[in-house]
Design an enzyme around this catalytic site. Structure first.
Site, PDB file in Angstrom:
ATOM      1  N   ASP A 276       1.465  -0.823   0.226  1.00 24.12           N
ATOM      2  CA  ASP A 276      -0.094  -0.240   0.079  1.00 24.12           C
ATOM      3  C   ASP A 276       1.201   1.189   0.211  1.00 24.12           C
ATOM      4  OD1 ASP A 276      -1.831   1.859   0.244  1.00 24.12           O
ATOM      5  OD2 ASP A 276      -3.271   1.218   1.293  1.00 24.12           O
TER       6      ASP A 276
HETATM    7  C1  BGC Z   1      -5.236   3.062  -0.318  1.00 23.17           C
HETATM    8  C2  BGC Z   1      -5.030   2.201  -1.257  1.00 23.17           C
HETATM    9  C3  BGC Z   1      -4.717   2.636  -2.227  1.00 23.17           C
HETATM   10  C4  BGC Z   1      -3.818   3.474  -2.666  1.00 23.17           C
HETATM   11  C5  BGC Z   1      -3.173   4.126  -3.762  1.00 23.17           C
HETATM   12  C6  BGC Z   1      -3.620   4.236  -0.063  1.00 23.17           C
HETATM   13  O1  BGC Z   1      -4.525   4.874   0.668  1.00 23.17           O
HETATM   14  O2  BGC Z   1      -5.029   2.876   0.944  1.00 23.17           O
HETATM   15  O3  BGC Z   1      -6.272   1.261  -0.917  1.00 23.17           O
HETATM   16  O4  BGC Z   1      -5.354   1.710  -3.501  1.00 23.17           O
HETATM   17  O5  BGC Z   1      -4.024   4.204  -0.988  1.00 23.17           O
HETATM   18  O6  BGC Z   1      -4.565   5.619  -3.897  1.00 23.17           O
END
Ligand code: BGC
Length: 708
Positions: A276
């Site tokens: 993530d």
């Molecule tokens: C989220 C993810 C997301 C990523 C990219 C993170 O803050 O937890 O679900 O895919 O950002 O935007």
């Protein structure tokens, strides 16, 4: 010298060779194809993805390999991809462009469709609908030049306060699994890699970057991992995203149990794992545990990783495995053979997608309460409607906040939708609700009052209370006192408390319905569409009734959230503790009625492997409608404590008025298994199992036994 030679060869001689071949006048397309393969043998699509990755990997320098292992901030400059790995023009490796896609193409991109939130898709209990969503999303992704979709989210709704509830498929592992699988298959049918997220036990936003989910092995395997397992095995997902939180004190993106023991050894996952955003905390531990790609930057997977390689703390074999996993997946899903030609500026929305967004919103809407058949509205009798609440007009809650947020090209507000559907023969009055006296006056002067209320959910923080914010309970009370014919429409991403539940005859849960909000709700309210949604989570009567009801459990103490409720999550907990919810898991009414009969269970022993369960479902009312037939099993609590029932099958069946259909489920042995912590595997014990079929988890219509 050797390096210089190889560089010269790669940079100058190979391209020169190809150009010479291409300019030759007698050159046929077939020869060009063969020539490209001679230079880049990995471009031969008849070879397996593994073989192609082997061939390409063998040509890559360490620099080129490291480039594949982390994102660069360049993505932002490129027009809004949330993650980006640049193309390798020497070797013909396409760029990787990553974009969020829970409810449509996100990342602030314009010219896209705002579909309903995933929770609305989940409430449809319709796997083919989720498959169609996956395809529609992938088409828009591709049109925008993205080739990796960061969807679906299959984290279990453990606590209704969770700020990302609207992004989830609810509280049940089986429902999550089946919806996730079909969405993945839809996405990946379009040469786009799907990413199942967030592995694992990522169930709260409070302290999300640091909290440790303290969760035992059985609970992980039975509740929090099945949807990931299904994504890998049934869905063939290309990528897995590990989560921000720690699991049993170790950051998920360097958790050997999750990344190595489970993903790699138990599941044989052939794809790759990405972190993530900023969830990577090390180079050595993460790489050795099985994290293949750091997003969005190379804070650990560039310089620190090079140092670790130099010191022998991460082996070249490990690096090669990491790169191989990424390349193999790119080959497997056609990223080399069918590269996207889209770009961020393209308008990718279409009327077909708008139509689908409407259908999804309609199918996901759940009729929670319908006393005296207040719904559907009878256009021939009703002369006036009061539409009340800011959510109906100035601030409709159509999408949640955070990375899944989508820029809607337009929004049909509930007020607009109702006005359009009502036509000129019904007068529609609106009150925002800000002035109590005026609101009561508008409500009392109409035949029916429809009050729209919402919660506000966003990634990054949990809801501080399960009550509706901004005095909306008071608003409902004011309206219901002014008009006995009050219908409440909830635009929430998760359960809310309803202190006014007994004062209103009609309640509809419409979730965050996307750009077609008003059209969808008007179609449901007027009965153009017969509601068929069912709750993918339990709605509690009061905050203290929820399974994780101590601060140790949620939000945790001293950095640890203890999952002491174990497998008793959602309805499993309410059932086991005899707590009557406000609305149970699986609940949803229709404008028609259904009856269930003739249950028959044919055990696996008589037919090798699977047990079949079949029954007749009849539409006993006067309208066509769809019923979600739910199959629950009760596993005996001989060896370990078991919840009274667990969802093991569901089917959405369309029945015309009076029609009967036989519905058949097949249960494979895994449906009856529990996770045994001694053998670290699934066990089906001898005993008597209960088979229950019904219209919700609290409305079981037929039961039978099954002996194993
Ligand atoms: C989220 C993810 C997301 C990523 C990219 C993170 O803050 O937890 O679900 O895919 O950002 O935007």
């Amino acid at each position: 010298m050797h390096k210089l030679h190889s560089l010269l060869t790669r940079q100058f001689l190979f391209p020169l060779f190809v150009i010479l071949l291409l300019v030759s006048t007698s050159f046929t397309p077939l020869q060009a194809f063969a020539a490209t393969h001679a230079v880049r043998p990995w471009m031969d699509p008849s070879l397996s993805p593994d073989k192609r990755a082997d061939l390409l990997l063998a040509q890559m320098t360490l620099d080129e390999k490291i480039t594949m292992l982390h994102g660069t901030s360049l993505g932002i400059g490129l027009g809004g991809y949330v993650g980006h790995i640049p193309a390798n023009t020497h070797l013909g490796i396409p760029a990787l462009n990553l974009q969020d896609g829970a409810a449509g193409v996100a990342g602030g991109m314009t010219g896209v469709t705002a579909f309903p939130a995933p929770v609305a898709g989940a409430a449809s209990w319709d796997t083919s609908l989720m498959n169609q969503y996956g395809q529609a999303l992938a088409t828009e992704m591709s049109g925008k030049g993205a080739n990796i979709a960061l969807s679906p989210t299959v984290n279990i709704l453990r606590v209704p306060q969770w700020g990302r509830s609207y992004e989830s498929f609810g509280e049940d592992p089986y429902l999550n699994s089946q919806l996730g699988v079909t969405e993945i298959q839809g996405i990946q049918s379009q040469h786009i890699i799907a990413t199942v997220k967030h592995l694992a036990a990522n169930n709260q936003e409070t302290d999300r970057m640091s909290v440790s989910a303290q969760v035992d092995e059985r609970t992980l395997q039975e509740i929090y991992l099945p949807a990931f397992h299904a994504a890998v095995h049934q869905g063939g997902v290309g990528a897995v995203m590990c989560s921000y939180n720690k699991v049993n004190t170790i950051y998920a993106c360097e958790q050997p149990y999750l990344l190595h023991d489970v993903l790699d050894t138990q599941w044989n996952f052939p794809g790759f794992v990405m972190s993530d955003w900023y969830a990577t905390h090390s180079a050595i531990e993460a790489a050795n545990a099985g994290l293949d790609m750091e997003m969005p930057l190379g804070l650990f997977y560039d310089l620190p990783l090079r140092v670790a390689i130099g010191l022998g703390q991460v082996s070249m074999t490990t690096i090669n495995t990491m790169v191989h996993r990424i390349l193999r997946t790119m080959f497997a899903f056609g990223l080399f053979d069918y590269p996207t030609t889209g770009s961020p500026g393209n308008n990718v929305a279409s009327s077909a997608h708008a139509q689908f967004a409407l259908q999804e919103a309609e199918e996901g809407t759940v009729l929670l309460k319908n006393d005296q058949n207040i719904l559907p509205l009878d256009g021939s009798k009703i002369k006036s409607i009061a539409v009340i609440g800011a959510d109906a007009s100035t601030s409709p809650m159509i999408v949640g906040g955070g990375s899944a947020s989508v820029k809607a090209p337009y929004v049909v507000t509930p007020l607009q939708g109702i006005q359009k559907r009502a036509g000129s023969s019904i007068s529609v009055q609106y009150a925002s609700g800000s002035d109590q006296k005026q609101t009561a006056q508008v409500a009392s002067s109409a035949d029916v009052a429809i009050v729209f209320v919402n919660d506000v959910e966003a990634e990054g923080s949990d809801r501080s209370s399960l009550s509706l914010p901004n005095n909306q309970d008071q608003l409902v009370q004011t309206v219901s006192q002014a008009n006995l014919h009050t219908i409440v429409v909830l635009n929430t991403g998760a359960p809310v408390l309803m202190p006014w539940v007994d004062q209103v005859p009609g309640i509809v849960e419409a979730w965050y319905p996307g750009q077609e909000d008003g059209n969808a709700i008007a179609a449901i309210l007027f009965g153009d569409v017969n509601p068929s949604g069912k709750l993918p989570m339990t709605f509690p009567k009061q905050a203290g009734d929820v399974p994780a009801n101590t601060t140790q459990q949620y939000p945790g103490v001293n950095g640890k959230a203890v999952y002491s409720e174990g497998v008793f999550v959602g309805y499993r907990y309410y059932d086991a503790n005899h707590i009557t919810p406000l609305f149970p898991f699986g609940h949803g009414l229709s404008y028609t009625t259904f009856s269930y009969s003739n249950l028959s269970v044919t055990p696996a022993s008589s037919q090798g492997g699977t047990t079949s369960v079949s029954l007749d479902v009849t539409n006993t009312g006067s309208r066509d409608g769809s019923e979600v037939v739910q199959l629950y099993c009760g596993i005996p609590s001989t060896n370990v404590p078991e919840p009274p029932k667990q969802l093991k099958g569901f089917q959405k069946v369309l029945l015309s008025a009076g029609q009967t259909r036989r519905v058949t489920f097949s249960l494979d042995p895994s449906a009856l298994a529990y996770w045994d912590v001694n053998s670290h595997g699934w066990v089906v014990q001898k005993g008597t199992y209960q088979v229950m079929v019904g219209s919700s988890s609290s409305d079981i219509r037929l039961t039978s036994n099954l002996t194993e």
